[in-house]
Design a protein around this motif. Structure first.
Motif, PDB file in Angstrom:
ATOM      1  N   ARG A 150      11.019  41.605 -22.748  1.00  0.00           N
ATOM      2  CA  ARG A 150      11.854  40.495 -23.225  1.00  0.00           C
ATOM      3  C   ARG A 150      11.396  40.044 -24.610  1.00  0.00           C
ATOM      4  O   ARG A 150      12.205  39.841 -25.511  1.00  0.00           O
ATOM      5  N   ARG A 155      19.555  35.621 -27.003  1.00  0.00           N
ATOM      6  CA  ARG A 155      18.294  35.157 -26.424  1.00  0.00           C
ATOM      7  C   ARG A 155      18.484  34.770 -24.958  1.00  0.00           C
ATOM      8  O   ARG A 155      17.659  35.120 -24.100  1.00  0.00           O
ATOM      9  N   THR A 191      15.814  41.361 -32.007  1.00  0.00           N
ATOM     10  CA  THR A 191      17.020  40.587 -32.293  1.00  0.00           C
ATOM     11  C   THR A 191      16.817  39.707 -33.520  1.00  0.00           C
ATOM     12  O   THR A 191      17.686  39.635 -34.392  1.00  0.00           O
ATOM     13  N   GLN A 209      13.536  40.238 -28.038  1.00  0.00           N
ATOM     14  CA  GLN A 209      13.778  39.032 -28.832  1.00  0.00           C
ATOM     15  C   GLN A 209      13.315  39.212 -30.268  1.00  0.00           C
ATOM     16  O   GLN A 209      13.998  38.786 -31.206  1.00  0.00           O
ATOM     17  N   TRP A 239      18.719  37.904 -22.882  1.00  0.00           N
ATOM     18  CA  TRP A 239      17.397  38.501 -22.642  1.00  0.00           C
ATOM     19  C   TRP A 239      16.620  37.689 -21.605  1.00  0.00           C
ATOM     20  O   TRP A 239      15.971  38.256 -20.734  1.00  0.00           O
ATOM     21  N   MET A 240      16.683  36.358 -21.705  1.00  0.00           N
ATOM     22  CA  MET A 240      15.929  35.523 -20.760  1.00  0.00           C
ATOM     23  C   MET A 240      16.487  35.624 -19.340  1.00  0.00           C
ATOM     24  O   MET A 240      15.734  35.565 -18.366  1.00  0.00           O
ATOM     25  N   TRP A 294      22.075  34.334 -32.035  1.00  0.00           N
ATOM     26  CA  TRP A 294      20.707  34.230 -31.550  1.00  0.00           C
ATOM     27  C   TRP A 294      20.645  33.502 -30.216  1.00  0.00           C
ATOM     28  O   TRP A 294      19.994  33.957 -29.272  1.00  0.00           O
TER      29      TRP A 294
END
Length: 126
Positions: A101, A88, A108, A105, A91-92, A84
């Motif tokens: 995004r 994460r 995910t 998330q 993605w960020m 995670w």
């Protein structure tokens, strides 16, 4: 001393930004490494690897405490938390659109929760 604003973004200055995630990733990596070492040693020193021997590895108990299953759950939760944090951050860092995004998330999180539930269902049915 006042902080400057650059464009719409706030100037981020200070310590400990991301420290908790950094420590969490290192701690989960250590847990996974120790558990992987236990699996490798088990595979090396057990003469015949079959369903019953693996079942014994995952279901050994101390008294009434199911240690094998608890350690496997700890390792899998560590894997999920580690994943995670990493995904994460990807993605960020690389997805500019806030909506996309957020969508990625959420997907995910759903995938990781489903994986944990599926893992627990399999492990505790032994």
């Amino acid at each position: 001393m006042t902080q400057e604003r650059i464009g719409r973004k706030r100037l981020v200055v200070g310590a400990h930004y991301g420290t908790r995630d950094f420590i969490a990733q290192r701690a989960t990596a250590v847990i996974m490494a120790v558990y992987t070492l236990a699996l490798v040693l088990y595979a090396i020193f057990v003469p015949s690897l079959n369903f019953e021997s693996w079942r014994a590895f995952f279901s050994f108990t101390i008294g009434t405490l199911p240690v094998g299953q608890l350690l496997a759950v700890l390792a899998f939760l560590s894997l999920s938390w580690h994943a995670w944090i990493g995904v994460r951050d990807i993605w960020m860092d690389y997805v500019r659109s806030a909506g996309l995004r957020l969508f990625l998330q959420v997907l995910t999180i759903l995938w990781l929760v489903a994986a944990v539930v599926f893992f627990a269902q399999i492990l505790w049915s032994l």
